[in-house]
Design a protein around this motif. Structure first.
Motif, short mmCIF file in Angstrom:
data_model
loop_
_atom_site.label_atom_id
_atom_site.label_comp_id
_atom_site.label_asym_id
_atom_site.label_seq_id
_atom_site.Cartn_x
_atom_site.Cartn_y
_atom_site.Cartn_z
N SER B 184 0.85 -1.20 0.00
CA SER B 184 0.00 0.00 0.00
C SER B 184 0.89 1.24 0.00
O SER B 184 1.66 1.47 0.93
CB SER B 184 -0.89 0.03 1.24
OG SER B 184 -1.35 1.35 1.51
N ALA B 185 0.76 2.05 -1.06
CA ALA B 185 1.56 3.28 -1.14
C ALA B 185 1.26 4.18 0.06
O ALA B 185 2.17 4.77 0.65
CB ALA B 185 1.26 4.02 -2.44
N GLY B 186 -0.01 4.27 0.42
CA GLY B 186 -0.38 5.13 1.54
C GLY B 186 0.31 4.72 2.83
O GLY B 186 0.83 5.56 3.57
N ILE B 187 0.34 3.42 3.09
CA ILE B 187 0.98 2.94 4.31
C ILE B 187 2.49 3.16 4.25
O ILE B 187 3.11 3.55 5.25
CB ILE B 187 0.64 1.46 4.56
CG1 ILE B 187 -0.89 1.27 4.76
CG2 ILE B 187 1.41 0.91 5.77
CD1 ILE B 187 -1.48 2.02 5.94
N VAL B 188 3.10 2.96 3.08
CA VAL B 188 4.54 3.25 2.97
C VAL B 188 4.79 4.74 3.23
O VAL B 188 5.73 5.10 3.95
CB VAL B 188 5.11 2.82 1.60
CG1 VAL B 188 6.59 3.21 1.51
CG2 VAL B 188 4.93 1.33 1.39
N PHE B 189 3.94 5.62 2.70
CA PHE B 189 4.11 7.05 2.97
C PHE B 189 4.02 7.36 4.47
O PHE B 189 4.78 8.17 4.98
CB PHE B 189 3.08 7.89 2.19
CG PHE B 189 3.62 8.39 0.87
CD1 PHE B 189 4.56 9.40 0.82
CD2 PHE B 189 3.18 7.84 -0.31
CE1 PHE B 189 5.07 9.86 -0.39
CE2 PHE B 189 3.67 8.28 -1.54
CZ PHE B 189 4.62 9.29 -1.58
N THR B 190 3.11 6.69 5.19
CA THR B 190 3.04 6.96 6.64
C THR B 190 4.34 6.56 7.32
O THR B 190 4.78 7.19 8.28
CB THR B 190 1.85 6.23 7.33
OG1 THR B 190 2.08 4.82 7.32
CG2 THR B 190 0.53 6.56 6.66
N ARG B 191 4.99 5.51 6.79
CA ARG B 191 6.27 5.08 7.36
C ARG B 191 7.39 6.06 7.01
O ARG B 191 8.29 6.30 7.82
CB ARG B 191 6.60 3.66 6.89
CG ARG B 191 5.62 2.63 7.48
CD ARG B 191 5.79 1.26 6.88
NE ARG B 191 7.11 0.69 7.07
CZ ARG B 191 7.50 0.02 8.16
NH1 ARG B 191 6.67 -0.18 9.16
NH2 ARG B 191 8.72 -0.47 8.23
N LEU B 192 7.33 6.64 5.79
CA LEU B 192 8.31 7.67 5.44
C LEU B 192 8.13 8.89 6.35
O LEU B 192 9.11 9.48 6.83
CB LEU B 192 8.13 8.09 3.98
CG LEU B 192 8.46 7.06 2.89
CD1 LEU B 192 8.01 7.58 1.53
CD2 LEU B 192 9.96 6.75 2.85
N LEU B 193 6.89 9.26 6.60
CA LEU B 193 6.62 10.46 7.41
C LEU B 193 7.15 10.32 8.83
O LEU B 193 7.58 11.29 9.45
CB LEU B 193 5.11 10.75 7.45
CG LEU B 193 4.49 11.20 6.12
CD1 LEU B 193 2.97 11.19 6.21
CD2 LEU B 193 4.99 12.58 5.71
N LEU B 194 7.15 9.08 9.34
CA LEU B 194 7.63 8.86 10.71
C LEU B 194 9.10 8.44 10.77
O LEU B 194 9.61 8.08 11.82
CB LEU B 194 6.75 7.81 11.40
CG LEU B 194 5.27 8.18 11.59
CD1 LEU B 194 4.55 7.10 12.38
CD2 LEU B 194 5.12 9.54 12.28
N GLY B 195 9.78 8.44 9.61
CA GLY B 195 11.20 8.07 9.61
C GLY B 195 11.44 6.58 9.86
O GLY B 195 12.52 6.19 10.31
N LYS B 196 10.44 5.74 9.56
CA LYS B 196 10.63 4.29 9.68
C LYS B 196 11.32 3.74 8.43
O LYS B 196 12.04 2.76 8.49
CB LYS B 196 9.28 3.59 9.87
CG LYS B 196 8.59 4.00 11.16
CD LYS B 196 7.26 3.30 11.34
CE LYS B 196 6.71 3.64 12.72
NZ LYS B 196 5.59 2.78 13.11
#
Lengths: 257, 257
Positions: B184-196
């Motif tokens: 899921s691109a959206g879920i990957v983006f949430t991980r980018l936003l949190l520095g994961k």
């Protein structure tokens, strides 16, 4: 042999302590590499393994312990009661993303799975069970899994395998509903237990497999080596884990490439 | 131009409604394939997109809407206010694993990112923000990201790319801390936003990128096409998303293979 209720109570007690520790303080002070740059161990892996091993040694003085960081007692055979301990499975995730890591304890008797428990620290879920008692998540019974075909299921192939034997696993992934890579065997096993994925192929150490296989056998998850031999719980090997139909279809695809 | 506070309030209001619907009833009645066997759409994708589009049309009658399932108004250019809508990003996960899917709305003005919101339904988290207001998760401000090198970060490369151009991406993965594939691109983006994770490469449609890039720009996440050209938000293209250092090092690796 110690009865399974005593084993279950003790394993869940020590994992509850681990959970409280890791949720209260999810940090680490030092991190080192092991076999390669991406094989990590932190002071927390070591501290938690030492605590689990000390607890198990006290409660089960005659049992053997095989553990990831080496504080177990390195048995040469699997006779009697054997605990497999992985204090933090997915250490890279613990370090980099602070999620999707697990603590696992698998318990075998004369080489046969008896009980397993997987703690998903961040989601606050504990999966446990065994062939004779069924599978549970947070005390709720998990039903026997369906047996869907490969083209209807998500699968995990370890990145290592995917890269070293691309044509084979490329074909396998193409026949499935899709590939997922999460970076923690324990977390993938929790997904297998809930029917979120149905197939998992990778190179595993005994402590990667022990807990998940003990729980999974209760609801239709089985495993063999990639050449369809029984798993040897003393060494590292290529293993295929999954439900019956998806596993058979995957082996057909792999053997034909 | 409509002010950003009005946009934020309306986008968060409609996504809150979507969240309540999907959490109350996470099921679907029918599922169909689109471009291939693993490109799915359920009746819920369609129902939710229609509701979002109707809401936005009522509140912003002069805006254009570009949406995954095609109920927007198919503009030929990006002049004025444009909403990019992905009702369920990660439909395969929604269908198979019931987690790791997202609803996304990105808002652009004359082609420039203004505001974005990503709803992680199962984790009950809403990420939102824009270049002029910063990035937030559940109303908490997200700090500017660090700028770590490639060998210290987890990355996502879409499975499609990994399989079609293996040598190139194999080398890239080997230079990183590891590969993750979540679906899921959206879920990957949430991980980018949190520095994961710090790097994400894939073939994206505009609605995969719009929200995440609008939020991410506020804290150091940028994107170009894989040949380092500006992204065209009207079409599908190969894109590299990430923080500065990891992105530059990844482009160096890829261009040398």
């Amino acid at each position: 042999m110690t009865d399974i209720i005593t084993i279950q109570n003790n394993v869940l007690t020590i994992l509850e302590k681990v959970k409280m520790q890791l949720r209260t303080n999810p940090h680490f002070d030092s991190v080192k590499t092991k076999s390669n740059q991406n094989d990590l161990v932190t002071n927390r892996d070591i501290q938690i393994e030492k605590e689990i091993v000390a607890y198990l040694n006290e409660k089960f003085p005659n049992a053997k312990i095989i553990s990831e960081e080496g504080f177990g007692n390195h048995p040469l055979d699997l006779s009697g009661l054997v605990f497999f301990v992985d204090p933090i499975d997915g250490t890279m995730n613990f370090v980099k993303s602070h999620d999707q890591f697990a603590s696992m304890i698998g318990v075998y008797n004369n080489g046969q799975p008896l009980f397993g428990a997987i703690l998903d620290v961040i989601q606050d879920q504990i999966y446990y069970g065994g062939p004779s008692i069924g599978a549970f998540v947070n005390n709720q019974k998990i039903p026997i899994l369906a047996d869907p075909p490969l083209n209807e299921v998500l699968i995990t192939v370890s990145n290592h395998l995917l890269q070293s034997e691309m044509p084979k696993y490329q074909k396998l992934v193409a026949k499935s509903s899709g590939l997922r890579i999460l970076g923690s065997a324990g977390i993938v096993f929790t997904r297998l237990l809930l029917g979120k994925e149905y197939l998992y192929i990778g190179k595993f150490k005994p402590w990667d497999l022990a807990a998940g296989l003990a729980i999974g056998q209760a609801i239709g998850i089985n495993a063999t080596t990639i050449d369809e031999k029984p798993i040897n719980m003393i060494k590292s090997q290529l293993v295929i884990v999954g439900t019956r139909c998806a596993t058979q279809q995957a082996l057909d695809v792999i053997s034909r490439v």
